[in-house]
Write a protein that holds these residues in place. Sequence first.
Motif, short mmCIF file in Angstrom:
data_model
loop_
_atom_site.label_atom_id
_atom_site.label_comp_id
_atom_site.label_asym_id
_atom_site.label_seq_id
_atom_site.Cartn_x
_atom_site.Cartn_y
_atom_site.Cartn_z
N GLN A 39 0.85 -1.19 0.00
CA GLN A 39 0.00 0.00 0.00
C GLN A 39 0.88 1.24 0.00
OE1 GLN A 39 -3.18 0.14 2.86
NE2 GLN A 39 -3.42 2.35 2.62
N LEU A 40 0.63 2.15 -0.93
CA LEU A 40 1.32 3.42 -1.05
C LEU A 40 0.24 4.49 -1.13
CD1 LEU A 40 4.17 4.68 -1.36
CD2 LEU A 40 3.87 4.45 -3.83
N GLU A 41 0.08 5.25 -0.03
CA GLU A 41 -1.04 6.19 0.12
C GLU A 41 -2.35 5.44 -0.08
OE1 GLU A 41 -0.83 8.84 1.67
OE2 GLU A 41 0.53 10.31 0.78
N ASP A 42 -3.18 5.82 -1.06
CA ASP A 42 -4.48 5.19 -1.27
C ASP A 42 -4.45 4.10 -2.34
OD1 ASP A 42 -5.68 6.81 0.67
OD2 ASP A 42 -6.13 8.39 -0.80
N SER A 43 -3.29 3.80 -2.88
CA SER A 43 -3.17 2.79 -3.94
C SER A 43 -2.52 1.52 -3.39
CB SER A 43 -2.32 3.32 -5.09
OG SER A 43 -2.92 4.46 -5.66
N THR A 44 -2.90 0.38 -3.98
CA THR A 44 -2.33 -0.90 -3.60
C THR A 44 -1.73 -1.55 -4.84
OG1 THR A 44 -4.00 -1.15 -1.86
CG2 THR A 44 -2.81 -3.13 -2.53
N PHE A 45 -0.52 -2.10 -4.68
CA PHE A 45 0.22 -2.70 -5.79
C PHE A 45 0.63 -4.11 -5.42
CE2 PHE A 45 0.95 1.85 -5.72
CZ PHE A 45 0.70 2.22 -7.04
N ASN A 46 0.50 -5.04 -6.37
CA ASN A 46 1.06 -6.38 -6.19
C ASN A 46 2.54 -6.27 -6.47
OD1 ASN A 46 -1.39 -7.68 -5.59
ND2 ASN A 46 -1.90 -7.76 -7.76
N ILE A 47 3.37 -6.74 -5.53
CA ILE A 47 4.81 -6.66 -5.69
C ILE A 47 5.43 -8.05 -5.62
CG2 ILE A 47 4.98 -4.30 -4.80
CD1 ILE A 47 6.02 -5.61 -2.13
N SER A 48 6.55 -8.20 -6.32
CA SER A 48 7.29 -9.47 -6.29
C SER A 48 8.74 -9.20 -6.65
CB SER A 48 6.65 -10.48 -7.24
OG SER A 48 6.68 -9.99 -8.56
N SER A 49 9.52 -10.25 -6.64
CA SER A 49 10.95 -10.17 -6.90
C SER A 49 11.24 -9.33 -8.14
CB SER A 49 11.51 -11.58 -7.07
OG SER A 49 12.89 -11.53 -7.33
N GLY A 50 12.16 -8.38 -7.99
CA GLY A 50 12.55 -7.51 -9.09
C GLY A 50 11.88 -6.15 -9.08
N ASP A 51 10.85 -5.97 -8.26
CA ASP A 51 10.15 -4.68 -8.23
C ASP A 51 10.92 -3.66 -7.41
OD1 ASP A 51 8.08 -5.55 -9.81
OD2 ASP A 51 6.76 -6.06 -8.14
N LEU A 52 10.81 -2.40 -7.82
CA LEU A 52 11.44 -1.28 -7.14
C LEU A 52 10.35 -0.28 -6.77
CD1 LEU A 52 14.01 0.28 -6.27
CD2 LEU A 52 14.05 1.25 -8.56
N ILE A 53 10.35 0.14 -5.52
CA ILE A 53 9.33 1.07 -5.02
C ILE A 53 10.05 2.28 -4.44
CG2 ILE A 53 7.42 1.37 -3.38
CD1 ILE A 53 7.61 -1.90 -3.31
N THR A 54 9.63 3.47 -4.81
CA THR A 54 10.14 4.69 -4.21
C THR A 54 9.03 5.30 -3.39
OG1 THR A 54 11.69 5.09 -6.02
CG2 THR A 54 11.12 6.97 -4.64
N VAL A 55 9.29 5.47 -2.10
CA VAL A 55 8.31 6.05 -1.18
C VAL A 55 8.78 7.46 -0.81
CG1 VAL A 55 7.13 5.79 1.04
CG2 VAL A 55 7.84 3.74 -0.24
N PRO A 56 8.08 8.49 -1.30
CA PRO A 56 8.47 9.86 -0.95
C PRO A 56 8.33 10.10 0.55
CG PRO A 56 6.93 9.85 -2.80
CD PRO A 56 6.95 8.46 -2.22
N LYS A 57 9.09 11.05 1.06
CA LYS A 57 8.98 11.35 2.49
C LYS A 57 7.55 11.74 2.84
CE LYS A 57 10.55 16.15 2.37
NZ LYS A 57 11.52 17.11 2.89
N ASN A 58 7.18 11.42 4.07
CA ASN A 58 5.86 11.74 4.62
C ASN A 58 4.71 11.06 3.86
OD1 ASN A 58 4.67 12.99 6.83
ND2 ASN A 58 4.08 14.78 5.65
N THR A 59 4.95 9.86 3.34
CA THR A 59 3.96 9.12 2.56
C THR A 59 3.61 7.82 3.28
OG1 THR A 59 4.82 10.03 0.49
CG2 THR A 59 3.49 8.04 0.32
N TRP A 60 2.32 7.58 3.50
CA TRP A 60 1.87 6.36 4.17
C TRP A 60 2.16 5.15 3.29
CZ3 TRP A 60 0.99 6.94 9.05
CH2 TRP A 60 0.43 8.12 9.54
N HIS A 61 2.67 4.08 3.91
CA HIS A 61 2.96 2.85 3.18
C HIS A 61 3.02 1.67 4.13
CE1 HIS A 61 6.90 4.33 4.46
NE2 HIS A 61 7.37 3.08 4.33
N GLY A 62 2.80 0.47 3.59
CA GLY A 62 2.86 -0.76 4.35
C GLY A 62 2.73 -1.94 3.41
#
Length: 133
Positions: free
Chosen positions: A82-105
């Motif tokens: 979860q990145l803010e209000d969006s949800t992404f399926n992630i797996s090996s090889g994925d790269l995620i950039t989380v900006p400062k002050n951004t909700w994620h889990g």
Amino acid sequence: MNYYLIIIFSLLIRFSIVSQSYVSNFNSIKADIDFNNIHVKKLSSNVNATTFAIWVKKSVKIHKHVNHVENIYVSEGSGSFQLEDSTFNISSGDLITVPKNTWHGVNVNSNNPLKVLSIQSPEFFGNDRVFKN
């Protein structure tokens, strides 16, 4: 003159040895303890960034880092990120950039733990992590 050559040579050897300490195969880095849900291993740190290997068996609660950008590379496993209000399926090889002050889990949906490389910048001491109620 020979004195200066010895100093320069000594410094070159020192920097060569230091630079080698940062070379590693991420796949060979293993969790060094048995853990219930999350295990974090600090790999390096300086004023610019802190690098971690992180293993997650179940989930990481929604949180944010007030003053840090986090770059996450997924090495093993899969999940729902979860990145803010969006949800992404992630797996090996994925790269995620989380900006400062951004909700994620993340919620892990693979049988094996999610293993990620997490780079926090600037240097991370853990004191700006805020969990969502």
